[in-house]
Design a protein around this motif. Structure first.
Motif, PDB file in Angstrom:
ATOM      1  N   SER A   1       3.510  -6.633  -8.210  1.00 34.26           N
ATOM      2  CA  SER A   1       2.590  -7.724  -7.074  1.00 34.26           C
ATOM      3  C   SER A   1       4.067  -7.626  -5.568  1.00 34.26           C
ATOM      4  CB  SER A   1       2.831  -8.776  -7.634  1.00 34.26           C
ATOM      5  OG  SER A   1       1.420  -9.003  -8.463  1.00 34.26           O
ATOM      6  N   TRP A   2       4.624  -6.900  -5.409  1.00 37.51           N
ATOM      7  CA  TRP A   2       5.441  -6.633  -4.684  1.00 37.51           C
ATOM      8  C   TRP A   2       4.525  -5.595  -3.016  1.00 37.51           C
ATOM      9  CZ3 TRP A   2      10.598  -8.585  -6.661  1.00 37.51           C
ATOM     10  CH2 TRP A   2      10.623  -9.101  -5.043  1.00 37.51           C
ATOM     11  N   TYR A   3       4.499  -5.324  -1.638  1.00 37.99           N
ATOM     12  CA  TYR A   3       4.393  -4.133  -0.902  1.00 37.99           C
ATOM     13  C   TYR A   3       5.960  -4.275  -0.319  1.00 37.99           C
ATOM     14  CZ  TYR A   3      -0.835  -5.421  -0.803  1.00 37.99           C
ATOM     15  OH  TYR A   3      -1.442  -6.067  -2.022  1.00 37.99           O
ATOM     16  N   GLY A   4       5.589  -2.988   0.454  1.00 42.17           N
ATOM     17  CA  GLY A   4       6.792  -2.377   0.972  1.00 42.17           C
ATOM     18  C   GLY A   4       6.446  -1.332   1.772  1.00 42.17           C
ATOM     19  N   GLY A   5       7.418  -1.694   2.948  1.00 44.65           N
ATOM     20  CA  GLY A   5       6.766  -0.379   3.727  1.00 44.65           C
ATOM     21  C   GLY A   5       8.088  -0.001   4.916  1.00 44.65           C
ATOM     22  N   ILE A   6       8.029   0.643   5.482  1.00 43.27           N
ATOM     23  CA  ILE A   6       8.657   1.127   6.683  1.00 43.27           C
ATOM     24  C   ILE A   6       7.599   1.896   8.313  1.00 43.27           C
ATOM     25  CG2 ILE A   6      10.384   2.562   7.494  1.00 43.27           C
ATOM     26  CD1 ILE A   6      11.760   3.658   5.147  1.00 43.27           C
TER      27      ILE A   6
ATOM     28  N   ALA B   1      15.282  -6.076   6.223  1.00 42.88           N
ATOM     29  CA  ALA B   1      14.364  -7.037   5.611  1.00 42.88           C
ATOM     30  C   ALA B   1      13.733  -6.740   4.128  1.00 42.88           C
ATOM     31  CB  ALA B   1      13.914  -7.936   7.139  1.00 42.88           C
ATOM     32  N   VAL B   2      14.621  -6.809   3.382  1.00 37.06           N
ATOM     33  CA  VAL B   2      14.166  -6.000   1.917  1.00 37.06           C
ATOM     34  C   VAL B   2      13.960  -7.064   1.060  1.00 37.06           C
ATOM     35  CG1 VAL B   2      13.936  -5.006   0.198  1.00 37.06           C
ATOM     36  CG2 VAL B   2      14.468  -4.329   2.003  1.00 37.06           C
ATOM     37  N   ALA B   3      12.990  -7.885   0.525  1.00 34.64           N
ATOM     38  CA  ALA B   3      12.736  -9.540  -0.360  1.00 34.64           C
ATOM     39  C   ALA B   3      13.190 -10.461   0.628  1.00 34.64           C
ATOM     40  CB  ALA B   3      13.349  -8.603  -1.609  1.00 34.64           C
ATOM     41  N   ILE B   4      13.132 -10.734   1.560  1.00 35.78           N
ATOM     42  CA  ILE B   4      13.227 -11.932   2.685  1.00 35.78           C
ATOM     43  C   ILE B   4      12.233 -12.745   3.120  1.00 35.78           C
ATOM     44  CG2 ILE B   4      14.475 -10.816   4.672  1.00 35.78           C
ATOM     45  CD1 ILE B   4      16.033 -13.999   3.204  1.00 35.78           C
ATOM     46  N   LEU B   5      11.439 -12.013   3.933  1.00 41.20           N
ATOM     47  CA  LEU B   5      10.772 -12.816   4.146  1.00 41.20           C
ATOM     48  C   LEU B   5       9.130 -13.171   3.977  1.00 41.20           C
ATOM     49  CD1 LEU B   5       9.900  -9.885   7.168  1.00 41.20           C
ATOM     50  CD2 LEU B   5      10.570 -12.366   7.597  1.00 41.20           C
ATOM     51  N   HIS B   6       9.339 -13.687   2.184  1.00 45.35           N
ATOM     52  CA  HIS B   6       9.326 -14.617   1.909  1.00 45.35           C
ATOM     53  C   HIS B   6       9.157 -15.393   1.708  1.00 45.35           C
ATOM     54  CE1 HIS B   6       9.757 -11.155  -1.624  1.00 45.35           C
ATOM     55  NE2 HIS B   6      10.768 -11.790  -1.232  1.00 45.35           N
ATOM     56  N   PHE B   7      10.767 -15.930   1.875  1.00 46.40           N
ATOM     57  CA  PHE B   7      10.922 -17.215   1.772  1.00 46.40           C
ATOM     58  C   PHE B   7      11.105 -18.035   3.396  1.00 46.40           C
ATOM     59  CE2 PHE B   7      13.871 -14.970  -0.880  1.00 46.40           C
ATOM     60  CZ  PHE B   7      12.961 -15.102  -2.408  1.00 46.40           C
ATOM     61  N   ILE B   8      10.736 -16.895   3.822  1.00 48.92           N
ATOM     62  CA  ILE B   8      10.197 -17.454   5.841  1.00 48.92           C
ATOM     63  C   ILE B   8       8.984 -18.012   5.426  1.00 48.92           C
ATOM     64  CG2 ILE B   8      10.094 -17.434   8.240  1.00 48.92           C
ATOM     65  CD1 ILE B   8      12.697 -16.669   6.898  1.00 48.92           C
ATOM     66  N   SER B   9       8.685 -19.583   6.079  1.00 45.94           N
ATOM     67  CA  SER B   9       7.094 -20.120   5.978  1.00 45.94           C
ATOM     68  C   SER B   9       6.528 -19.880   6.420  1.00 45.94           C
ATOM     69  CB  SER B   9       7.561 -21.531   5.521  1.00 45.94           C
ATOM     70  OG  SER B   9       8.004 -21.664   7.144  1.00 45.94           O
ATOM     71  N   ASP B  10       5.248 -20.256   7.186  1.00 52.99           N
ATOM     72  CA  ASP B  10       4.152 -19.304   7.973  1.00 52.99           C
ATOM     73  C   ASP B  10       5.315 -20.282   9.068  1.00 52.99           C
ATOM     74  OD1 ASP B  10       3.057 -17.822   6.522  1.00 52.99           O
ATOM     75  OD2 ASP B  10       1.325 -19.645   5.934  1.00 52.99           O
TER      76      ASP B  10
ATOM     77  N   ALA C   1       6.659 -10.060  -1.102  1.00 55.23           N
ATOM     78  CA  ALA C   1       5.654 -10.544  -2.869  1.00 55.23           C
ATOM     79  C   ALA C   1       4.102 -10.756  -2.279  1.00 55.23           C
ATOM     80  CB  ALA C   1       6.449 -11.227  -3.308  1.00 55.23           C
ATOM     81  N   THR C   2       3.840 -10.866  -3.231  1.00 53.19           N
ATOM     82  CA  THR C   2       2.130 -11.356  -2.893  1.00 53.19           C
ATOM     83  C   THR C   2       1.365 -11.417  -3.907  1.00 53.19           C
ATOM     84  OG1 THR C   2       0.053  -9.854  -1.691  1.00 53.19           O
ATOM     85  CG2 THR C   2       0.942  -8.276  -3.355  1.00 53.19           C
ATOM     86  N   ALA C   3       0.257 -12.482  -3.984  1.00 55.89           N
ATOM     87  CA  ALA C   3      -0.096 -12.640  -4.796  1.00 55.89           C
ATOM     88  C   ALA C   3      -1.326 -12.374  -4.875  1.00 55.89           C
ATOM     89  CB  ALA C   3      -0.314 -14.188  -4.739  1.00 55.89           C
ATOM     90  N   GLU C   4      -1.353 -11.291  -3.779  1.00 52.85           N
ATOM     91  CA  GLU C   4      -3.266 -10.328  -4.058  1.00 52.85           C
ATOM     92  C   GLU C   4      -3.349  -9.199  -4.955  1.00 52.85           C
ATOM     93  OE1 GLU C   4      -5.102  -8.413   0.162  1.00 52.85           O
ATOM     94  OE2 GLU C   4      -3.259  -7.202  -0.419  1.00 52.85           O
TER      95      GLU C   4
ATOM     96  N   VAL D   1       2.359  -0.700  -2.511  1.00 57.61           N
ATOM     97  CA  VAL D   1       3.102  -1.249  -3.829  1.00 57.61           C
ATOM     98  C   VAL D   1       4.266  -0.699  -3.994  1.00 57.61           C
ATOM     99  CG1 VAL D   1       3.192  -2.102  -6.281  1.00 57.61           C
ATOM    100  CG2 VAL D   1       1.187  -2.020  -5.017  1.00 57.61           C
ATOM    101  N   VAL D   2       5.975  -1.148  -3.842  1.00 53.94           N
ATOM    102  CA  VAL D   2       6.884  -0.798  -3.888  1.00 53.94           C
ATOM    103  C   VAL D   2       7.483   0.616  -4.618  1.00 53.94           C
ATOM    104  CG1 VAL D   2       8.297  -3.000  -2.722  1.00 53.94           C
ATOM    105  CG2 VAL D   2       7.972  -2.332  -4.856  1.00 53.94           C
ATOM    106  N   SER D   3       6.905   0.079  -5.605  1.00 60.32           N
ATOM    107  CA  SER D   3       7.159   1.374  -6.733  1.00 60.32           C
ATOM    108  C   SER D   3       5.959   2.464  -6.150  1.00 60.32           C
ATOM    109  CB  SER D   3       6.469   0.556  -8.466  1.00 60.32           C
ATOM    110  OG  SER D   3       5.174   0.212  -8.684  1.00 60.32           O
ATOM    111  N   ASP D   4       5.226   1.933  -5.709  1.00 56.85           N
ATOM    112  CA  ASP D   4       4.519   3.910  -5.536  1.00 56.85           C
ATOM    113  C   ASP D   4       5.398   3.796  -3.910  1.00 56.85           C
ATOM    114  OD1 ASP D   4       2.771   2.733  -7.575  1.00 56.85           O
ATOM    115  OD2 ASP D   4       1.110   2.747  -7.041  1.00 56.85           O
ATOM    116  N   TRP D   5       6.172   3.670  -3.053  1.00 57.90           N
ATOM    117  CA  TRP D   5       6.369   3.992  -2.110  1.00 57.90           C
ATOM    118  C   TRP D   5       6.851   5.237  -2.030  1.00 57.90           C
ATOM    119  CZ3 TRP D   5      10.202   4.956   1.749  1.00 57.90           C
ATOM    120  CH2 TRP D   5      10.163   5.377   2.812  1.00 57.90           C
ATOM    121  N   ARG D   6       7.198   6.688  -2.042  1.00 58.44           N
ATOM    122  CA  ARG D   6       7.025   7.529  -1.709  1.00 58.44           C
ATOM    123  C   ARG D   6       8.320   7.927  -3.450  1.00 58.44           C
ATOM    124  NH1 ARG D   6       9.230  10.299   3.921  1.00 58.44           N
ATOM    125  NH2 ARG D   6       7.850   9.787   5.283  1.00 58.44           N
ATOM    126  N   ALA D   7       7.315   7.053  -4.426  1.00 53.58           N
ATOM    127  CA  ALA D   7       7.756   7.415  -5.672  1.00 53.58           C
ATOM    128  C   ALA D   7       8.304   8.864  -6.205  1.00 53.58           C
ATOM    129  CB  ALA D   7       6.811   6.815  -6.950  1.00 53.58           C
TER     130      ALA D   7
END
Length: 277
Positions: free
Chosen positions: A268-273, A166-175, A201-204, A248-254
Motif C-alpha cells: 500500500s505504498w506508491y512510488g515513481g520518478i 522525498a521518499v516516505a515524507i509527503l504523507h506527513f504533510i497535510s492537505d 502511502a495510500t489507502a486506495e 506500488v513500490v515493490s513493483d517499480w523496476r523490481a
C-alpha cells in the motif's frame, strides 16, 4: 563510543536540543519498523499501534527502502546525475543514498535533510569523514531554507541537474500545508534534466487496514495523510514520469520475480520518478 537510546536521550535533552523523546517521531518510528535501534518507547508504542492495524507495515517499510535503493541506482546509471538532495532522509541505516550512489559514481554528492535533531547528530557522526555528504536540519515545509542553506550550496550546483528525493515524507504533510505547492517550489530551483523521486502511502488498495494505520499515527500525535494514485500523480506536476510510471513500490523496476513479491495490499505504498524537461 556508542550509547543506548536512553543515554542518547539524556545527552540530547541536557544539551537543549529539544529532542522530545517522549513524543513519537516519524523518522524514529520508521527506524523501528526497519529494525533499527535509534528509537524510543514513544516511537515503539506508536509503531506497534500502527502494526496492530496493518500487520504487514514492516514489510511495507522494507519494500519502500528497497525502492529507494533502486531509484538511486537508476538516477546514477541511467541519467548520470551525481548530486542528490534527500529530504526527510530519516536515521542512518544500511544502504543509505550516498552509499548506493557512490558505489556507481565515487564523486556523487548527497545532502540529507531532516527536522529531527537526532538525525542531524547521528548523520553528522556517520558522515564526518566524507566531504561529499552532509546533513542539515530543516523542513520540507520550508523549501527555500533547504535550497539556500550554506551546506546545500556548498555541495549542490543547481545550475546542473539534481536528484530530489522525498521518499516516505509527503504523507506527513497535510492537505492544508499544500504538498504539491511545496514540491513546486523545489521544482522552480531545479535545472532541466533534474529528477524527482517520490513515494507515498495510500489507502486506495487496502482501505480498512491503511486507514487504521492513519488513525494509529494520528492518535500518537504523528500526522499522516494517505492519498490515492491521482493525488500522488499531482505531486509530479511539471515533471514527465519515467517508465514504468507510478507503481506500488515493490513493483517499480523490481529485481525479483512477481511470485516472490508481497501483495499490493501488504505494501500500500506508491512510488515513481519524474524528469524535468
Amino acid at each position: 563510543m556508542t550509547y543506548t537510546p536512553e543515554e542518547q536521550a539524556g545527552i540530547f535533552e541536557s544539551s537543549g536540543t529539544g529532542l522530545r523523546t517522549h513524543e513519537a517521531h516519524s523518522a524514529r518510528m520508521y527506524d523501528y519498523l526497519l529494525g533499527g535501534k535509534d528509537n524510543y518507547p514513544a516511537d515503539q508504542k506508536a509503531a506497534e499501534a500502527a502494526m496492530s492495524a496493518f500487520p504487514t507495515l514492516r514489510t511495507a517499510a522494507r519494500e519502500n527502502r528497497s525502492f529507494l535503493g533502486r531509484a538511486v541506482r537508476y538516477v546514477v546509471e541511467e541519467t548520470g546525475i551525481n548530486q542528490f538532495l534527500d529530504i526527510g532522509s530519516g536515521l542512518p541505516t544500511a544502504h543509505n543514498v550516498h552509499q548506493v550512489a557512490q558505489q556507481h559514481d565515487p564523486e556523487a554528492r548527497v545532502v540529507y535533510v531532516d527536522n529531527d535533531p537526532i538525525v542531524l547528530a547521528h548523520g553528522r557522526a556517520l558522515l564526518s569523514t566524507d566531504a561529499r555528504t552532509t546533513v542539515i536540519e530543516t523542513d520540507l515545509r520550508e523549501p527555500r531554507s533547504i535550497i539556500d542553506h550554506p551546506e546545500t550550496k556548498a555541495l549542490i550546483d543547481f545550475e546542473q541537474p539534481v536528484a530530489v528525493l522525498a521518499v516516505a515524507i509527503l504523507h506527513f504533510i497535510s492537505d492544508e500545508e499544500d504538498p504539491a505547492g511545496l514540491v513546486a517550489q523545489l521544482r522552480e530551483a531545479l535545472a532541466p534534466g533534474s529528477v524527482l523521486v517520490l513515494s507515498h502511502a495510500t489507502a486506495e488498495i487496502s482501505p480498512e487496514t491503511a486507514l487504521g494505520v492513519q488513525a494509529a499515527y494520528r492518535a500518537q500525535g504523528v500526522p499522516l495523510t494517505l492519498r490515492d494514485r491521482a493525488e500522488f500523480a499531482k505531486l509530479f506536476d511539471g515533471f514527465e514520469l519515467v517508465e514504468p510510471g507510478i507503481q506500488v513500490v515493490s513493483d517499480w523496476r523490481a529485481t525479483v520475480p512477481e511470485s516472490e513479491r508481497p501483495s499490493h495490499a501488504d505494501v500500500s505504498w506508491y512510488g515513481g520518478i519524474g524528469r524535468l524537461v
